[in-house]
Design an enzyme around this catalytic site. Structure first.
Site, mmCIF file in Angstrom:
data_model
loop_
_atom_site.group_PDB
_atom_site.id
_atom_site.type_symbol
_atom_site.label_atom_id
_atom_site.label_comp_id
_atom_site.label_asym_id
_atom_site.label_seq_id
_atom_site.Cartn_x
_atom_site.Cartn_y
_atom_site.Cartn_z
ATOM 1 N N ASP A 471 0.821 -1.206 0.000
ATOM 2 C CA ASP A 471 0.000 0.000 0.000
ATOM 3 C C ASP A 471 0.860 1.263 0.000
ATOM 4 O OD1 ASP A 471 -2.690 1.297 0.464
ATOM 5 O OD2 ASP A 471 -1.664 1.979 2.272
ATOM 6 N N GLU A 524 1.140 -0.595 -5.143
ATOM 7 C CA GLU A 524 0.169 0.461 -5.410
ATOM 8 C C GLU A 524 0.975 1.754 -5.511
ATOM 9 O OE1 GLU A 524 -3.532 2.988 -3.561
ATOM 10 O OE2 GLU A 524 -1.824 2.362 -2.382
#
Length: 802
Positions: A471, A524
């Site tokens: 993330d 990401e």
């Protein structure tokens, strides 16, 4: 004087032979010894760990026999005022050096710290000696022994008597290699060295506690086993590593615990274990001693997953939030429902939103406090392993969101863990995350990098996770991320790149791919950073080595394509390039096409609700979009609820609107039709290597119609490694286009429909090409041959060689 302070005034003759470390025996001399006062005091034996306030009376044991020939002058073993004060204040760095048993000239001193105890007795074989009460919970005594024996403590409290092992007679339970690797920041199995670990150590059963707190003046372990009073359980510092350790006999699985840390300023803080592998259910915050007993049954899956690299194989991902997929289900209950549902729809993988423990459910797991513990909301760590195992047995890979960018400021967790910035950067400008009110990790500190790299390995090795979606990578890579001028400082080269974060990500990826066969890491990353999925040893134009990820979320494709379909069809011609631009950079990285949870929350609306027009047009556009997505180069990811065109945004409070699939609602042509399409998309996808085998090489894709802006039409062909094609045609206008001419590869004698999103069973108008389409010799779109196809409204059609 007290009993244990009485000493003899005779010096013993030195024996000719060394005796074993036990009570001295009677010498062979026939001389009658002078009377001696012995520090050994006979007391009645006491039952161990009595369950009731009083123990049954037993006969007294005879006194140990000590003779003047073997007696020596003993000094008083009571602690001095400095050590007493440091132990009581929780600031002693080496309690084992003063507590426990220690040789003295001519004997052994025993010292015990047990607040609230009425008496403490040493028991070793037939020897029983009650120690002197020195006050404040300290007990001591000296025995004329040749060596330190094995012994136990009998501790009498007001209403209970316990017989226990003495933690302070034991050596450290951490080895030199562990400490060396921790000091170097290279312990790839850090979870085996730090935290709590039930074990048998020097023949004693208990739990080893270890924690990294280099700035602490002292650390004590507290828990239910000591009524949350750590006075009697100070930990020892293991040198320059900053690690504190204590083996506690008798403590086993299920015990609650924390660390009580004395900060540099003398204040105290109680902290959950950063390495805890199990926690209490939030909002409770204690760590729990645990061991795994799960027996894995996924050996076949693990052996097979490394056969094909992730970017060369099929990957269709169903993203979900475990706690709200079916609210109220535990890990084991999910194992009974989730694998069957995902397998029925044909997805190859699930991606779980963060599973690691987090205090606030509304963060969806993206503000982690327990990096090594699956959230206790749904069960135990073994329960989570059971779920992963069930998914693997169903042939489904398990990806997991991993959040190494930041952590929350909760005062019982990582923030200023030992009184000073430790896991976070010492520079406040570098530590505070400007968007989320959290703290960023100090990626330049080797112990912090080790904590995170080992954590990535931990999830994949201990829980058999097949890949990590990392993330917020962009927030790690840039020093000026969400910061204004004056709020950040450049790196040593004057740039904005966070060199420490780059090194961390490279180390994490290199370690993962070296240790875990078949694993995949997915970034990401929302910027144009060069080389996200390039190998770490390959240097790019920017001078940096690749970050080493296996795949990267294609945020540009997601943003552009959603922007296009949200326009009314009459205006789409002005945004045609938004659907074609992704192919300009499609092979710069290895991509995943994400329609994730981020796109269906916070007022962004669900996927079907983004589409313009009436309800039929919205569903038709979603179906056409999904088929376009499934045929576009890159792996695909779809968030739960979007597979059946849920109209409402996702809420973690109640999850997907499953009732929409109830036949009583009349959903066959609406929501169930979209779900049936997703199932068929995955079925054809898996059976058609052209759709995935060459996702990352230009030879796998060719535009046929890329400039028909006025028609809202896109057509391209995908090829597998053998050159076998699949033709994808999308018509994003609400009108039927009859006899639409498209140039095609001349090697295919006829084309037939493999999938049509306008099929009646999906809720469409059932306009289709019934007969195979044979190419005409008429050149079109730069091709020597062409076909004339019927394009349904707001639909995508896949054609394959007949």
């Amino acid at each position: 004087m007290g009993k244990a302070e009485k000493v003899t005034e005779k010096v013993a003759r030195t024996p000719e032979k060394a005796e074993s470390p036990e009570t001295l025996d009677t010498p062979e001399s026939s001389e009658t010894p002078d009377p001696l006062e012995s520090p050994v005091v006979p007391v009645p034996p006491v039952a161990p760990a009595a369950e009731t306030p009083t123990a049954p009376p037993v006969e007294a044991a005879p006194p140990a026999e000590i003779t003047p020939e073997r007696a020596v002058l003993l000094s008083s073993p009571a602690l001095d005022a400095v050590d007493r004060e440091r132990l009581l204040a929780g600031t002693h760095h080496d309690p084992h050096s003063v507590l426990g048993a220690h040789p003295l000239p001519g004997g052994v001193a025993f010292r015990v710290l047990r607040p609230f105890a009425r008496s403490v007795t040493i028991v070793s074989g037939e020897l029983r000696a009650e120690l002197h009460d020195d006050g404040d919970g300290f007990f001591s005594g000296a025995l004329p022994l040749r060596g330190v024996p094995e012994y136990r403590l009998v501790i009498a409290y007001e209403e209970q008597v316990q017989e226990i092992e003495d933690a302070y007679r034991l050596l450290p339970a951490l080895g030199d290699l562990d400490l060396h690797l921790i000091g170097e920041g290279r312990h790839e199995e850090l979870w085996r060295a730090l935290g709590s670990e039930p074990m048998t150590h020097q023949g004693v059963t208990g739990t080893r506690f270890a924690v990294w707190a280099p700035n602490a003046r002292g650390v004590r372990v507290i828990g239910g086993f000591n009524f949350w009073d750590g006075t009697a359980y100070p930990m020892r510092s293991l040198g320059s590593t900053g690690v504190w350790e204590l083996f506690v006999p008798g403590v086993g699985e299920g015990e609650l615990y924390k660390f009580e840390i004395t900060r540099p300023d003398g204040s105290k803080t109680q902290r959950a274990d950063p390495m805890a592998r199990r926690t209490e259910v939030p909002p409770n915050t204690s760590s729990i001693v645990t061991s795994s007993h799960h027996e894995w049954e996924d050996a076949e899956w693990l052996a097979r997953r490394a056969e094909v690299p992730a970017h060369e194989g099929p990957m269709s991902i169903y993203e979900l939030h475990l706690a709200s997929w079916r609210p109220g289900l535990t890990y084991r209950q999910l194992a009974e429902q989730l694998p069957a549902y995902v397998r029925d729809l044909g997805f190859t993988h699930v991606e779980l939103m963060p599973v690691a423990e987090h205090p606030f459910g509304g963060s969806w797991g993206y503000q982690v406090t327990g990096f090594y513990a699956p959230t206790a909301r749904l069960g135990t760590p073994d329960d989570f392993k059971y779920l992963v195992d069930a998914l693997h047995r169903a042939g489904i890979g398990v990806l997991m969101d991993w959040v190494p960018a930041h952590f929350p400021r909760d005062e019982w967790a990582l923030a200023e863990f030992d009184g000073r910035p430790l896991y976070e950067h010492e520079d406040p400008l570098r530590a505070a995350h400007p968007d989320w009110g959290t703290l960023e990790f100090d990626f330049g500190r080797r112990e912090v990098r080790n904590f995170l790299v080992a954590n990535a390995v931990y999830w994949c090795e201990e829980f058999h996770i097949d890949g990590l979606r990392v993330d917020a990578v962009a927030s790690m890579l840039y020093l000026d991320y969400s910061r204004e001028p004056g709020q950040w400082t450049s790196n040593e080269h004057g740039g904005r790149e966070n060199l420490d974060a780059v090194a961390f990500l490279q180390e994490m990826n290199a370690t993962m791919y070296r240790r875990v066969p078949g694993v995949v890491t997915i970034a990401e990353e929302s910027t144009a950073w060069d080389g996200v999925t390039r190998a770490t040893h390959h240097t790019g134009p920017g001078g940096f080595g690749g970050l080493g990820f296996g795949l990267k979320w294609n945020m540009g494709w997601m943003h552009d394509s959603l922007g296009y379909v949200q326009h009314d069809p009459v205006h789409r011609k002005h945004h045609h390039h938004e659907m074609t631009f992704s192919m300009v950079y499609a092979y710069s990285e290895n991509y995943v096409l994400p329609i994730s949870h981020d796109e269906v929350v916070h007022g962004k609306r669900s996927l079907v609700s983004k589409m313009p027009g009436d309800w039929w047009q919205q569903r038709a556009t979603e179906r056409a979009y999904l088929a376009f997505m499934w045929s576009h180069p890159g792996k695909q990811l779809l968030f739960m609820g979007q597979e059946f065109a849920q109209g409402a945004e996702w809420s973690e409070a109640h999850g997907p609107d499953w009732w929409l699939l109830d036949p009583a609602y009349g959903a066959e042509a609406d929501h169930r039709g979209v779900r049936d399409l997703v199932r068929d998309l995955n079925t054809v996808y898996l059976d058609t290597p052209a759709l995935w085998q060459q996702d990352t090489v230009p030879a796998g894709f060719e535009w046929l119609v890329g400039d028909a802006a006025e028609d809202n039409v896109f057509a391209f062909v995908r090829y597998d490694a053998e050159g076998v094609p699949l033709l994808s045609i999308s018509n994003f206008s609400p009108v039927v286009r009859h006899d639409y001419r498209i140039g095609v590869p001349e090697s295919v004698p006829a084309w037939q429909e493999a999938l049509n999103t306008d099929a009646l069973r999906y809720g469409g108008t059932d306009i289709h090409n019934a007969a195979p389409l044979k190419p005409d010799p008429q050149p079109w779109h730069g091709r020597p041959a062409s076909i004339r196809a019927t394009l349904p409204p707001l639909a995508t059609v896949w054609l394959r060689p007949a």
